[in-house]
Motif scaffolding. Sequence first.
Motif, short mmCIF file in Angstrom:
data_model
loop_
_atom_site.label_atom_id
_atom_site.label_comp_id
_atom_site.label_asym_id
_atom_site.label_seq_id
_atom_site.Cartn_x
_atom_site.Cartn_y
_atom_site.Cartn_z
N GLN A 291 0.83 -1.20 0.00
CA GLN A 291 0.00 0.00 0.00
C GLN A 291 0.87 1.25 0.00
O GLN A 291 0.52 2.26 -0.64
CB GLN A 291 -0.92 0.00 1.23
CG GLN A 291 -1.95 1.11 1.26
CD GLN A 291 -2.82 1.05 2.51
OE1 GLN A 291 -2.59 0.22 3.40
NE2 GLN A 291 -3.80 1.94 2.59
N PHE B 81 -3.07 2.45 -11.65
CA PHE B 81 -4.26 2.44 -10.80
C PHE B 81 -5.08 1.17 -11.04
O PHE B 81 -5.57 0.55 -10.09
CB PHE B 81 -5.12 3.67 -11.09
CG PHE B 81 -5.10 4.68 -9.98
CD1 PHE B 81 -5.83 4.48 -8.82
CD2 PHE B 81 -4.35 5.83 -10.10
CE1 PHE B 81 -5.82 5.41 -7.81
CE2 PHE B 81 -4.32 6.77 -9.09
CZ PHE B 81 -5.06 6.56 -7.93
N ALA B 82 -5.21 0.79 -12.30
CA ALA B 82 -5.97 -0.42 -12.63
C ALA B 82 -5.31 -1.65 -12.02
O ALA B 82 -6.00 -2.53 -11.48
CB ALA B 82 -6.08 -0.56 -14.15
N PHE C 258 -6.04 -1.92 -8.31
CA PHE C 258 -7.37 -2.46 -8.05
C PHE C 258 -7.40 -3.98 -8.24
O PHE C 258 -7.95 -4.72 -7.44
CB PHE C 258 -8.38 -1.79 -8.98
CG PHE C 258 -9.80 -2.25 -8.79
CD1 PHE C 258 -10.55 -1.78 -7.73
CD2 PHE C 258 -10.36 -3.16 -9.67
CE1 PHE C 258 -11.86 -2.21 -7.54
CE2 PHE C 258 -11.67 -3.60 -9.49
CZ PHE C 258 -12.42 -3.12 -8.42
N ASN D 239 -9.56 3.57 -1.78
CA ASN D 239 -10.91 3.93 -2.22
C ASN D 239 -10.86 4.27 -3.71
O ASN D 239 -10.14 5.17 -4.10
CB ASN D 239 -11.42 5.12 -1.42
CG ASN D 239 -12.87 5.45 -1.72
OD1 ASN D 239 -13.44 4.98 -2.71
ND2 ASN D 239 -13.48 6.26 -0.88
N PRO D 240 -11.61 3.55 -4.56
CA PRO D 240 -11.59 3.85 -5.99
C PRO D 240 -11.91 5.31 -6.30
O PRO D 240 -11.44 5.85 -7.31
CB PRO D 240 -12.66 2.91 -6.57
CG PRO D 240 -12.72 1.77 -5.60
CD PRO D 240 -12.46 2.38 -4.25
N LEU D 241 -12.69 5.95 -5.44
CA LEU D 241 -13.02 7.36 -5.66
C LEU D 241 -11.82 8.27 -5.48
O LEU D 241 -11.83 9.42 -5.92
CB LEU D 241 -14.15 7.80 -4.71
CG LEU D 241 -15.52 7.11 -4.92
CD1 LEU D 241 -16.52 7.60 -3.89
CD2 LEU D 241 -16.04 7.37 -6.33
N SER D 242 -10.77 7.74 -4.82
CA SER D 242 -9.57 8.55 -4.63
C SER D 242 -8.89 8.85 -5.96
O SER D 242 -8.06 9.75 -6.05
CB SER D 242 -8.59 7.84 -3.69
OG SER D 242 -8.13 6.62 -4.26
N LEU D 243 -9.23 8.07 -7.00
CA LEU D 243 -8.68 8.34 -8.33
C LEU D 243 -9.00 9.76 -8.78
O LEU D 243 -8.15 10.43 -9.37
CB LEU D 243 -9.25 7.33 -9.34
CG LEU D 243 -8.95 7.61 -10.83
CD1 LEU D 243 -7.45 7.54 -11.09
CD2 LEU D 243 -9.70 6.61 -11.71
N ILE E 112 -4.63 8.86 -1.65
CA ILE E 112 -4.91 7.45 -1.94
C ILE E 112 -5.03 6.63 -0.65
O ILE E 112 -5.96 5.84 -0.48
CB ILE E 112 -3.81 6.85 -2.85
CG1 ILE E 112 -3.87 7.50 -4.23
CG2 ILE E 112 -3.99 5.34 -2.97
CD1 ILE E 112 -2.74 7.08 -5.15
#
Length: 253
Positions: A56, A120-121, A124, A131-135, A216
């Motif tokens: 992480q 990023f992908a 995931f 959190n995906p929204l952190s993108l 992130i």
Amino acid sequence: MSETRALYTLWLRELKRFLRDRVRVVVSFIQPLLWLVVFAAGFGARLVIPGIDYQQYLFPGIIGQTLLFTAMFMGISVIWDKEFGFMKEVLVSPVSRFTIFLGKMLGDSTAAMIQGLIVFAFGFILGIPFNPLSLFAALPIMLLITIGLVSIGLIIASFMGSLENFGAIQTFINLPLFFLSGSLFPITGAGTPEWLQIAARFNPLTYGVDALRTVISGSAWTPLNPLYINIAVLCIFDAIMIGIGTWAFSKMK
């Protein structure tokens, strides 16, 4: 209108050049995957960071590394354009050097951003906790990182006459920026040499990686600086690099 059209044309040309280079696109998938899987597995058990898993911790650093190496490499397009006469045709056109530099810089920045999104992908897919929204919060920061680094690559290439020289200078700059950014290991705290901490403070990528970890990793990461400080440093860095880049293009013949 001619300035806007020229800006768009140069941006689109650089983007198409990247997308049509299949080898580079394939490598952009493999390299970050190796870092996130092999490097994290090899050093994760040995490097313990309080409050955060090493993979992480590494994830935002590899995003920064991908942006760095891609952005700096993009400067090679200037040498190719000079080699084949395209740059000469652009420089004699009734378009300002600022627009020419900005068009190439934005095109190369877009290509580097695409590679950052690939990382990023992978994060995931590998199940790295974020959190995906952190993108959406990370995208502006990634763009700020990329703009300055692409500008450095274009500046270097504007003074270079061969691919060999560009490659040597690029590597000489890339590696210190990467290793002194905190991408792979913490650059503060007990046991960290003072000279390393001082050098990291003069590295713009340090502030970019720290900002990425802040948005992130959230509360799992204790930032080196407040987010607004990191963003302010990146904005100043970008403005300086764009100014120098415009000057370098004005001297190019």
